[in-house]
Motif scaffolding. Sequence first.
Motif, PDB file in Angstrom:
ATOM      1  N   HIS A  38       4.064  -6.195  -2.419  1.00 17.74           N
ATOM      2  CA  HIS A  38       2.669  -6.218  -2.867  1.00 17.74           C
ATOM      3  C   HIS A  38       1.714  -6.822  -1.840  1.00 17.74           C
ATOM      4  O   HIS A  38       0.618  -6.329  -1.663  1.00 17.74           O
ATOM      5  N   ARG A  40       0.421  -8.446   1.985  1.00 19.04           N
ATOM      6  CA  ARG A  40       0.620  -8.469   3.436  1.00 19.04           C
ATOM      7  C   ARG A  40       1.112  -9.872   3.759  1.00 19.04           C
ATOM      8  O   ARG A  40       0.522 -10.864   3.347  1.00 19.04           O
ATOM      9  N   ASN A  78       1.611  -4.405   6.063  1.00 21.71           N
ATOM     10  CA  ASN A  78       0.207  -4.160   6.421  1.00 21.71           C
ATOM     11  C   ASN A  78      -0.127  -2.682   6.220  1.00 21.71           C
ATOM     12  O   ASN A  78      -0.574  -2.002   7.133  1.00 21.71           O
ATOM     13  N   GLN A  79       0.128  -2.193   5.033  1.00 23.74           N
ATOM     14  CA  GLN A  79      -0.158  -0.796   4.717  1.00 23.74           C
ATOM     15  C   GLN A  79      -0.619  -0.705   3.269  1.00 23.74           C
ATOM     16  O   GLN A  79      -0.548  -1.678   2.524  1.00 23.74           O
ATOM     17  N   GLU A  80      -1.089   0.468   2.869  1.00 25.81           N
ATOM     18  CA  GLU A  80      -1.637   0.634   1.526  1.00 25.81           C
ATOM     19  C   GLU A  80      -0.638   0.265   0.431  1.00 25.81           C
ATOM     20  O   GLU A  80      -0.982  -0.377  -0.552  1.00 25.81           O
ATOM     21  N   LYS A  81       0.603   0.681   0.571  1.00 25.72           N
ATOM     22  CA  LYS A  81       1.655   0.313  -0.379  1.00 25.72           C
ATOM     23  C   LYS A  81       2.672  -0.547   0.360  1.00 25.72           C
ATOM     24  O   LYS A  81       3.637  -0.034   0.924  1.00 25.72           O
TER      25      LYS A  81
END
Length: 141
Positions: A38, A40, A78-81
């Motif tokens: 969930h 970063r 460090n990504q959307e999901k």
Amino acid sequence: MNTSDQQIKLIQDDGRVFVDMPDGDDHVCASCGACCNHFRVSFYVGEIAGGLAEDAIGVPADKVIPITPFYAAMAGTNQEKPRCVCFEGEVGKSSRCSIYHHRSSTCREFYVHDELGQPNPACQTARAANGLPPLTAISIK
């Protein structure tokens, strides 16, 4: 709730509180993994193994990505999901960190329950985002 749901507090020289989970698979984290999927996970680059000092012990360099000249993040977070590359298992069923003893301070400082036994609001947020029920307070003796 049993005592295996309590973390082991490790107070650092600078006053920060790191938490370790008790050995065994019955701790709530061993069947969760929501935080690893969930948030970063960013931290100071000095925590990367071989970073500032040649003999530094820390997060393996091949598991991180640069964020700024001073900060790195766990690869995959460090990504959307987000999904940390060190997360092994299935959220809500079984989970473990493949680099647990070399995890970043961000992970070491993340707690499930506070000193009064109340659930960490960030943990509750991650659990909800992953479709898991909220945690309840535990009795601290």
